[in-house]
Design a protein around this motif. Structure first.
Motif, PDB file in Angstrom:
ATOM      1  N   TYR A  59       0.853  -1.193   0.000  1.00  0.00           N
ATOM      2  CA  TYR A  59       0.000   0.000   0.000  1.00  0.00           C
ATOM      3  C   TYR A  59       0.885   1.237   0.000  1.00  0.00           C
ATOM      4  CZ  TYR A  59      -3.420  -3.375   1.738  1.00  0.00           C
ATOM      5  OH  TYR A  59      -4.233  -4.472   1.887  1.00  0.00           O
ATOM      6  N   THR A  63      -2.860   5.303   1.317  1.00  0.00           N
ATOM      7  CA  THR A  63      -3.981   4.370   1.494  1.00  0.00           C
ATOM      8  C   THR A  63      -3.808   3.456   2.700  1.00  0.00           C
ATOM      9  OG1 THR A  63      -3.070   2.663   0.040  1.00  0.00           O
ATOM     10  CG2 THR A  63      -4.458   4.367  -0.985  1.00  0.00           C
ATOM     11  N   PHE A  67      -7.418   1.100   3.342  1.00  0.00           N
ATOM     12  CA  PHE A  67      -7.634   0.223   2.200  1.00  0.00           C
ATOM     13  C   PHE A  67      -7.095  -1.165   2.523  1.00  0.00           C
ATOM     14  CE2 PHE A  67      -8.391   3.135  -1.579  1.00  0.00           C
ATOM     15  CZ  PHE A  67      -8.636   4.254  -0.810  1.00  0.00           C
ATOM     16  N   LEU A  80     -11.184  -5.093  -2.918  1.00  0.00           N
ATOM     17  CA  LEU A  80     -10.618  -3.911  -2.271  1.00  0.00           C
ATOM     18  C   LEU A  80     -11.647  -3.381  -1.284  1.00  0.00           C
ATOM     19  CD1 LEU A  80      -8.175  -1.936  -2.200  1.00  0.00           C
ATOM     20  CD2 LEU A  80      -9.528  -0.439  -3.683  1.00  0.00           C
ATOM     21  N   ILE A  82     -12.572  -0.538   1.271  1.00  0.00           N
ATOM     22  CA  ILE A  82     -12.208   0.842   1.567  1.00  0.00           C
ATOM     23  C   ILE A  82     -13.092   1.318   2.722  1.00  0.00           C
ATOM     24  CG2 ILE A  82     -11.747   3.126   0.657  1.00  0.00           C
ATOM     25  CD1 ILE A  82     -12.141   2.019  -2.144  1.00  0.00           C
ATOM     26  N   ASP A  89     -11.389  10.397  -2.112  1.00  0.00           N
ATOM     27  CA  ASP A  89     -11.321   9.038  -2.665  1.00  0.00           C
ATOM     28  C   ASP A  89     -12.169   8.904  -3.934  1.00  0.00           C
ATOM     29  OD1 ASP A  89     -11.441   7.762   0.684  1.00  0.00           O
ATOM     30  OD2 ASP A  89      -9.671   7.962  -0.610  1.00  0.00           O
ATOM     31  N   TYR A  93     -12.094   3.451 -10.178  1.00  0.00           N
ATOM     32  CA  TYR A  93     -11.181   2.445  -9.656  1.00  0.00           C
ATOM     33  C   TYR A  93     -11.032   1.303 -10.659  1.00  0.00           C
ATOM     34  CZ  TYR A  93     -10.945   4.724  -5.143  1.00  0.00           C
ATOM     35  OH  TYR A  93     -10.694   5.632  -4.132  1.00  0.00           O
TER      36      TYR A  93
END
Length: 123
Positions: A59, A63, A67, A80, A82, A89, A93
């Motif tokens: 990471y 993040t 994350f 993922l 979050i 953000d 993605y």
């Protein structure tokens, strides 16, 4: 190998959580290098996490702590998570893969890309 397909994006309020999913191709030894990137309007694409074939993760500083990347070899899936979403953000993605064990650093070194899933965070 097939193109990854992302899902799970949406519009959420700041402080909320999302779990993005990506259907990826699997090699005989499982899912190899896989990563999540994001691109906000007017900004460059940036990596938010990657996971190597052995399950180790990376990471960037921006993040870490919010994350979490994971994979499920049995389901050919990359995820993922979050948490504590922030307006910054907000981005498209993307899921990206490459058929090597350890992920490269740069986006240009990834072979297969999905079309993206939009995440929008409102304050």
């Amino acid at each position: 190998q097939v193109q990854p397909v992302e899902s799970g994006g949406g519009s959420v309020q700041a402080g909320g959580s999302l779990r993005l999913s990506c259907s990826v191709s699997k090699y005989p030894d499982g899912i190899r290098c896989a990563a999540w990137f994001r691109q906000a309007l007017g900004k460059q694409r940036e990596k938010v996490a990657h996971i190597n074939g052995d399950g180790t993760t990376y990471y960037p500083e921006y993040t870490k702590g919010r994350f979490a990347i994971s994979k499920d070899d049995a389901k050919n899936a990359l995820y993922l998570q979050i948490d504590s979403l922030k307006p910054e953000d907000t981005a498209m993605y993307y899921c990206a893969t490459r058929g090597i064990w350890f992920c490269p650093n740069r986006a240009s070194e990834f072979t297969f890309w999905g079309r993206g899933t939009q995440v929008t965070v409102s304050s």
